[in-house]
Design a protein around this motif. Structure first.
Motif, PDB file in Angstrom:
ATOM      1  N   GLU A  41      22.959  54.318  23.901  1.00 10.61           N
ATOM      2  CA  GLU A  41      21.891  54.085  24.877  1.00 10.61           C
ATOM      3  C   GLU A  41      20.764  53.317  24.214  1.00 10.61           C
ATOM      4  N   TRP A  42      20.487  52.138  24.755  1.00  9.03           N
ATOM      5  CA  TRP A  42      19.464  51.258  24.193  1.00  9.03           C
ATOM      6  C   TRP A  42      18.379  51.006  25.217  1.00  9.03           C
ATOM      7  N   GLU A  43      17.171  50.718  24.711  1.00  9.88           N
ATOM      8  CA  GLU A  43      16.111  50.183  25.563  1.00  9.88           C
ATOM      9  C   GLU A  43      15.984  48.699  25.251  1.00  9.88           C
ATOM     10  N   VAL A  44      16.005  47.898  26.290  1.00 13.47           N
ATOM     11  CA  VAL A  44      15.907  46.455  26.146  1.00 13.47           C
ATOM     12  C   VAL A  44      14.598  45.992  26.769  1.00 13.47           C
ATOM     13  N   ALA A  45      13.823  45.241  26.015  1.00 11.98           N
ATOM     14  CA  ALA A  45      12.572  44.669  26.526  1.00 11.98           C
ATOM     15  C   ALA A  45      12.750  43.164  26.660  1.00 11.98           C
ATOM     16  N   ILE A  46      12.371  42.632  27.803  1.00 17.48           N
ATOM     17  CA  ILE A  46      12.586  41.217  28.104  1.00 17.48           C
ATOM     18  C   ILE A  46      11.250  40.550  28.396  1.00 17.48           C
ATOM     19  N   PHE A  47      10.982  39.464  27.704  1.00 17.48           N
ATOM     20  CA  PHE A  47       9.798  38.656  27.978  1.00 17.48           C
ATOM     21  C   PHE A  47      10.165  37.560  28.970  1.00 17.48           C
ATOM     22  N   GLY A  48       9.311  37.357  29.971  1.00 17.27           N
ATOM     23  CA  GLY A  48       9.555  36.290  30.936  1.00 17.27           C
ATOM     24  C   GLY A  48       9.513  34.923  30.268  1.00 17.27           C
ATOM     25  N   PRO A  49      10.512  34.067  30.497  1.00 13.72           N
ATOM     26  CA  PRO A  49      10.540  32.746  29.862  1.00 13.72           C
ATOM     27  C   PRO A  49       9.356  31.881  30.298  1.00 13.72           C
ATOM     28  N   PRO A  50       8.716  31.174  29.362  1.00 10.33           N
ATOM     29  CA  PRO A  50       7.636  30.240  29.728  1.00 10.33           C
ATOM     30  C   PRO A  50       8.144  29.158  30.662  1.00 10.33           C
ATOM     31  N   ASP A  51       7.218  28.592  31.432  1.00  5.40           N
ATOM     32  CA  ASP A  51       7.542  27.530  32.386  1.00  5.40           C
ATOM     33  C   ASP A  51       8.477  28.000  33.495  1.00  5.40           C
ATOM     34  N   THR A  52       8.500  29.319  33.756  1.00  3.40           N
ATOM     35  CA  THR A  52       9.217  29.865  34.905  1.00  3.40           C
ATOM     36  C   THR A  52       8.258  30.775  35.658  1.00  3.40           C
ATOM     37  N   LEU A  53       8.674  31.247  36.817  1.00  6.35           N
ATOM     38  CA  LEU A  53       7.833  32.167  37.586  1.00  6.35           C
ATOM     39  C   LEU A  53       7.615  33.483  36.835  1.00  6.35           C
ATOM     40  N   TYR A  54       8.497  33.797  35.911  1.00  9.51           N
ATOM     41  CA  TYR A  54       8.416  35.055  35.174  1.00  9.51           C
ATOM     42  C   TYR A  54       7.557  34.957  33.920  1.00  9.51           C
ATOM     43  N   GLN A  55       6.934  33.811  33.678  1.00 14.41           N
ATOM     44  CA  GLN A  55       6.118  33.622  32.480  1.00 14.41           C
ATOM     45  C   GLN A  55       5.047  34.702  32.380  1.00 14.41           C
ATOM     46  N   GLY A  56       4.933  35.284  31.178  1.00 19.08           N
ATOM     47  CA  GLY A  56       3.952  36.340  30.959  1.00 19.08           C
ATOM     48  C   GLY A  56       4.445  37.725  31.299  1.00 19.08           C
ATOM     49  N   GLY A  57       5.631  37.826  31.885  1.00 16.42           N
ATOM     50  CA  GLY A  57       6.161  39.129  32.268  1.00 16.42           C
ATOM     51  C   GLY A  57       6.787  39.870  31.103  1.00 16.42           C
ATOM     52  N   TYR A  58       6.806  41.177  31.208  1.00 19.88           N
ATOM     53  CA  TYR A  58       7.415  42.041  30.197  1.00 19.88           C
ATOM     54  C   TYR A  58       8.170  43.128  30.945  1.00 19.88           C
ATOM     55  N   PHE A  59       9.493  43.069  30.881  1.00 17.36           N
ATOM     56  CA  PHE A  59      10.319  43.952  31.697  1.00 17.36           C
ATOM     57  C   PHE A  59      11.242  44.775  30.806  1.00 17.36           C
ATOM     58  N   ARG A  60      11.303  46.071  31.092  1.00 15.20           N
ATOM     59  CA  ARG A  60      12.141  46.963  30.290  1.00 15.20           C
ATOM     60  C   ARG A  60      13.359  47.404  31.086  1.00 15.20           C
ATOM     61  N   ALA A  61      14.450  47.599  30.364  1.00 16.50           N
ATOM     62  CA  ALA A  61      15.696  48.039  30.985  1.00 16.50           C
ATOM     63  C   ALA A  61      16.419  48.984  30.036  1.00 16.50           C
ATOM     64  N   HIS A  62      17.269  49.814  30.598  1.00 20.33           N
ATOM     65  CA  HIS A  62      18.118  50.681  29.800  1.00 20.33           C
ATOM     66  C   HIS A  62      19.545  50.140  29.831  1.00 20.33           C
ATOM     67  N   MET A  63      20.150  50.058  28.662  1.00 22.29           N
ATOM     68  CA  MET A  63      21.528  49.606  28.552  1.00 22.29           C
ATOM     69  C   MET A  63      22.362  50.773  28.031  1.00 22.29           C
ATOM     70  N   LYS A  64      23.422  51.110  28.757  1.00 22.57           N
ATOM     71  CA  LYS A  64      24.280  52.232  28.387  1.00 22.57           C
ATOM     72  C   LYS A  64      25.691  51.725  28.150  1.00 22.57           C
ATOM     73  N   PHE A  65      26.285  52.170  27.042  1.00 20.90           N
ATOM     74  CA  PHE A  65      27.608  51.692  26.653  1.00 20.90           C
ATOM     75  C   PHE A  65      28.666  52.770  26.878  1.00 20.90           C
ATOM     76  N   PRO A  66      29.854  52.370  27.339  1.00 17.48           N
ATOM     77  CA  PRO A  66      30.934  53.333  27.557  1.00 17.48           C
ATOM     78  C   PRO A  66      31.569  53.744  26.227  1.00 17.48           C
ATOM     79  N   PRO A  67      32.268  54.867  26.181  1.00 16.59           N
ATOM     80  CA  PRO A  67      32.883  55.340  24.933  1.00 16.59           C
ATOM     81  C   PRO A  67      33.925  54.388  24.366  1.00 16.59           C
ATOM     82  N   ASP A  68      34.520  53.550  25.235  1.00 15.98           N
ATOM     83  CA  ASP A  68      35.560  52.629  24.752  1.00 15.98           C
ATOM     84  C   ASP A  68      35.052  51.195  24.598  1.00 15.98           C
ATOM     85  N   TYR A  69      33.719  51.032  24.501  1.00 16.57           N
ATOM     86  CA  TYR A  69      33.171  49.697  24.257  1.00 16.57           C
ATOM     87  C   TYR A  69      33.824  49.120  22.992  1.00 16.57           C
TER      88      TYR A  69
END
Length: 233
Positions: A41-69
């Motif tokens: 189980e990971w926490e992923v933080a994403i910065f909005g790419p410059p020159d897009t509508l998401y510029q300046g954004g900071y978005f967090r997500a959880h990534m979960k891996f299956p046992p057979d990854y």
């Protein structure tokens, strides 16, 4: 047969991928373990790419891996009101003609966290409106794009969300990159992964009830080394 017990190959793959992402991060991302003793189980933080509508954004997500990854894909959910993420690369490799996706577009064991993160950035730059997770957002995006920006509903919502996310990030002491130069800088992190207190050997002990088959196979392979002209030096 599916199992909830992590396989040794999954532990090795995730340990190596985590180490790689600490040493050479993907531009615009940072990852950390949700728990110092859990690679699945990971926490992923994403910065909005410059020159897009998401510029300046900071978005967090959880990534979960299956046992057979990596034989099955991880799941990602953003920590927002509607955090569902719909991209082909995260779909299991099954034949589903109704989805409109080719099998080669779906997950396969050669994919990695790095390719998933790059796909997320690509989605921010160019959302897929053919199979949206949020139909209303898809309709607004198409109106904005087809009007060449004259219809401001979609743009205003995204910029407002990005600005709110930036304010929250700054409260946590996180500096959000606003220029392409800052966004593309990759910070080298020591391979010790001290911040996560991650000892690589911790993930190969008996706590995970790992199969010993892989060790037996390695010993057998070493024993056969003299019979082959391709032995490793």
């Amino acid at each position: 047969m599916s199992s909830t017990v992590p396989t040794s190959s999954a532990l090795r793959a995730l340990a190596l991928e985590y180490k790689s992402l600490q040493e050479e991060p993907v531009e615009g991302f940072r990852v950390k373990l949700l728990g110092e003793d859990n690679l699945f189980e990971w926490e992923v933080a994403i910065f909005g790419p410059p020159d897009t509508l998401y510029q300046g954004g900071y978005f967090r997500a959880h990534m979960k891996f299956p046992p057979d990854y990596p034989y099955s894909p991880p799941t990602i959910r953003f920590l927002t009101k509607n955090g569902d993420l719909c991209i082909s690369i995260l779909h299991p490799p099954v034949d589903d003609p109704q989805s409109g996706e080719l099998p080669c577009e779906r997950w396969n064991p050669t994919q990695s966290v790095r390719t998933v993160l790059l796909s997320v950035i690509s989605l921010l730059n160019e959302p897929n409106t053919f199979s949206p997770a949020n139909v209303d957002a898809s309709v607004m995006y198409r109106r904005w794009r087809e009007s060449k920006g004259r219809d401001k509903e979609y743009e205003n919502i995204i910029r407002k969300q990005a600005q709110a996310a930036r304010i929250e990030a700054e409260k946590e002491g996180i500096v959000v990159p606003l220029t392409l130069e800052d966004y593309c800088i990759k910070t080298q992190v020591k391979a010790t992964m001290h911040d996560a207190q991650l000892d690589m050997t911790d993930f190969y002990d008996d706590d995970y009830d790992l199969d010993s088959d892989s060790e037996d196979e390695m010993e057998a392979a070493e024993g056969d080394g003299d019979d082959s002209g391709n032995g490793e030096s």
